[in-house]
Design a protein around this motif. Structure first.
Motif, PDB file in Angstrom:
ATOM      1  N   LEU A   1       4.501 -20.132  45.080  1.00 45.39           N
ATOM      2  CA  LEU A   1       4.793 -20.771  46.134  1.00 45.39           C
ATOM      3  C   LEU A   1       5.584 -22.102  45.526  1.00 45.39           C
ATOM      4  O   LEU A   1       5.412 -22.303  44.339  1.00 45.39           O
ATOM      5  N   PRO A   2       6.424 -22.746  46.403  1.00 42.05           N
ATOM      6  CA  PRO A   2       6.811 -23.887  45.846  1.00 42.05           C
ATOM      7  C   PRO A   2       5.913 -24.775  45.221  1.00 42.05           C
ATOM      8  O   PRO A   2       4.858 -25.181  45.738  1.00 42.05           O
ATOM      9  N   GLY A   3       6.205 -25.606  44.142  1.00 37.86           N
ATOM     10  CA  GLY A   3       5.216 -26.445  43.614  1.00 37.86           C
ATOM     11  C   GLY A   3       4.677 -25.666  42.282  1.00 37.86           C
ATOM     12  O   GLY A   3       3.557 -26.492  41.859  1.00 37.86           O
ATOM     13  N   GLY A   4       4.868 -24.564  42.153  1.00 37.05           N
ATOM     14  CA  GLY A   4       4.264 -23.859  40.958  1.00 37.05           C
ATOM     15  C   GLY A   4       2.742 -23.352  41.209  1.00 37.05           C
ATOM     16  O   GLY A   4       2.025 -23.285  40.333  1.00 37.05           O
ATOM     17  N   TYR A   5       2.716 -22.911  42.558  1.00 38.14           N
ATOM     18  CA  TYR A   5       1.352 -22.659  43.103  1.00 38.14           C
ATOM     19  C   TYR A   5       1.474 -21.097  43.163  1.00 38.14           C
ATOM     20  O   TYR A   5       2.027 -20.388  43.555  1.00 38.14           O
ATOM     21  N   HIS A   6       0.136 -20.301  42.469  1.00 36.95           N
ATOM     22  CA  HIS A   6      -0.070 -19.072  42.657  1.00 36.95           C
ATOM     23  C   HIS A   6      -1.448 -18.796  42.962  1.00 36.95           C
ATOM     24  O   HIS A   6      -2.398 -19.517  42.713  1.00 36.95           O
ATOM     25  N   GLN A   7      -1.521 -17.701  43.818  1.00 37.05           N
ATOM     26  CA  GLN A   7      -2.798 -17.194  44.191  1.00 37.05           C
ATOM     27  C   GLN A   7      -2.680 -15.406  43.821  1.00 37.05           C
ATOM     28  O   GLN A   7      -1.836 -15.101  43.879  1.00 37.05           O
ATOM     29  N   PRO A   8      -3.784 -15.042  43.010  1.00 42.69           N
ATOM     30  CA  PRO A   8      -3.779 -13.642  42.761  1.00 42.69           C
ATOM     31  C   PRO A   8      -3.755 -12.960  44.060  1.00 42.69           C
ATOM     32  O   PRO A   8      -4.198 -13.270  45.084  1.00 42.69           O
ATOM     33  N   LEU A   9      -2.883 -11.572  44.142  1.00 41.37           N
ATOM     34  CA  LEU A   9      -2.850 -10.858  44.985  1.00 41.37           C
ATOM     35  C   LEU A   9      -4.202  -9.919  45.317  1.00 41.37           C
ATOM     36  O   LEU A   9      -4.710  -9.397  44.497  1.00 41.37           O
ATOM     37  N   GLY A  10      -4.825 -10.089  46.666  1.00 46.14           N
ATOM     38  CA  GLY A  10      -5.550  -9.089  46.946  1.00 46.14           C
ATOM     39  C   GLY A  10      -7.043  -9.480  46.377  1.00 46.14           C
ATOM     40  O   GLY A  10      -8.147  -8.723  46.682  1.00 46.14           O
ATOM     41  N   CYS A  11      -7.341 -10.572  45.864  1.00 45.21           N
ATOM     42  CA  CYS A  11      -8.588 -11.115  45.306  1.00 45.21           C
ATOM     43  C   CYS A  11      -8.464 -12.454  45.369  1.00 45.21           C
ATOM     44  O   CYS A  11      -7.707 -13.204  45.377  1.00 45.21           O
TER      45      CYS A  11
END
Length: 356
Positions: A110-120
């Motif tokens: 996401l903007p801002g270099g933000y990451h969430q793992p997918l599905g967990c």
């Protein structure tokens, strides 16, 4: 809630809310595919608009304290599997658009270099804080490697590049404190990593994670043939939780140029009797760059009186030492651009009997 926001929530969640918070719309549905991820990205852009909506205004609007969407609590915990002990370092500096494409930023970030793992769901949210000025090549190489490592580790994270305006000597300790303060103003983070822009991890098993101890990641560097620099070296890349960092009052704000503030921080840990450890996979590749000046005499003058001022020189004195110029949520990182009040820093040094 406006009619438009009801419609957005209906499109994504197929449900309406009586009190309808934008944050609920962003977080109540697990991220299980890239289509939903793109919806969240669009909503993020709508909510923040390159900091036209301040974090405080966004909190008032949503009742929450995070400008990034948070994972659903119904997701299963992430597992760290198949991490390589030795990875190939990517040393080519790519143009920004090519770098964003090769990292698949539109789908993984996401903007801002933000990451969430997918599905967990990761049990911790990590803030990576990079003090920065005039090292674009190093920054591109680091981002190309670090995003890959963190995503392989199934981390939920945001990268903050804290850039000091030209015109004043670089103050790495103060810049790190600013990164901590400004990151917290935008979201709650469980864990904070302070990462030098020229150091790239060589192992995926060198996990960026907060445990029960402060963690020094970068103990062995290729340019030193992986020999330990000195016994109590605690610089380069370190990770601490919020409690530890606030207990030691962060970094000293009084070290100009490079060097000194890391040793000062280590002695703050010792003073507060906080436990620390070294990564089991401590090897890093150091990127080449123009050497920054060190002022050994001045550094030692500041360092020598560290024990007299750690309670008053640090996080609790950071606010009046800088001005926030801008915040930009770029595809690969959040840029925090600040001006340092050199006059006030020198005034504080004189207060402690140090004239530079």
């Amino acid at each position: 809630m406006s009619l438009n926001r009801h419609i957005v929530c209906l499109l994504i969640l197929e449900v309406t809310f009586a009190s309808g918070l934008l944050y609920v719309c962003l977080t109540s549905y697990p991220i299980v595919n890239h289509k939903i991820w793109k919806h969240k990205q669009a909503l993020f852009n709508l909510a923040v608009k390159e900091e036209n909506v301040s974090p405080k205004e966004l909190r008032r609007e949503t009742g929450q304290s995070c400008v990034f969407p948070v994972h659903s609590p119904s997701l299963v915990p992430c597992q760290q599997n198949n991490l390589s002990e030795k990875r190939r370092i990517l040393k080519k500096s790519l143009p920004w658009l090519e770098l964003e494409a090769t990292l698949n930023a539109s789908k993984t970030l996401l903007p801002g270099g933000y990451h969430q793992p997918l599905g967990c769901a990761s049990p911790q949210r990590l803030a990576i804080i990079i003090p920065y000025r005039d090292r674009e090549v190093n920054l591109k190489i680091l981002l190309n490697n670090l995003h890959r490592v963190l995503q392989k580790q199934q981390a939920e994270y945001a990268i903050f590049v804290v850039e000091q305006e030209n015109g004043t000597p670089f103050n790495r300790g103060l810049i790190k404190n600013i990164g901590y303060v400004e990151a917290k103003a935008r979201c709650h983070f469980d864990c904070f990593t302070f990462q030098d822009v020229d150091l790239v991890p060589e192992s995926e098993r060198n996990t960026y994670w907060c445990g029960a101890r402060a963690l020094h990641h970068s103990r062995e560097l290729d340019i030193l043939k992986y020999r330990i620099f000195y016994k109590y070296h605690f610089g380069g890349v370190i990770t601490l939780n919020e409690t530890f960092f606030s207990t030691i009052n962060g970094y000293s704000n009084l070290f100009f140029m490079w060097g000194g503030e890391d040793d000062d921080l280590f002695h703050r840990l010792l003073k507060k009797k906080l436990p620390y450890e070294f990564s089991r996979y401590p090897r890093y590749t150091a990127m080449t760059h123009k050497n920054d000046p060190h002022h050994t005499k001045e550094e030692m003058a500041v360092y020598g009186k560290s024990h007299l001022r750690y309670e008053t020189d640090g996080l609790n004195s950071t606010g009046r030492l800088y001005r926030l110029i801008s915040v930009d949520y770029k595809p690969l990182y959040t840029r925090i651009y600040v001006s340092v009040n050199q006059t006030e820093v020198l005034t504080q040094l004189k207060h402690y009997g140090i004239n530079l």
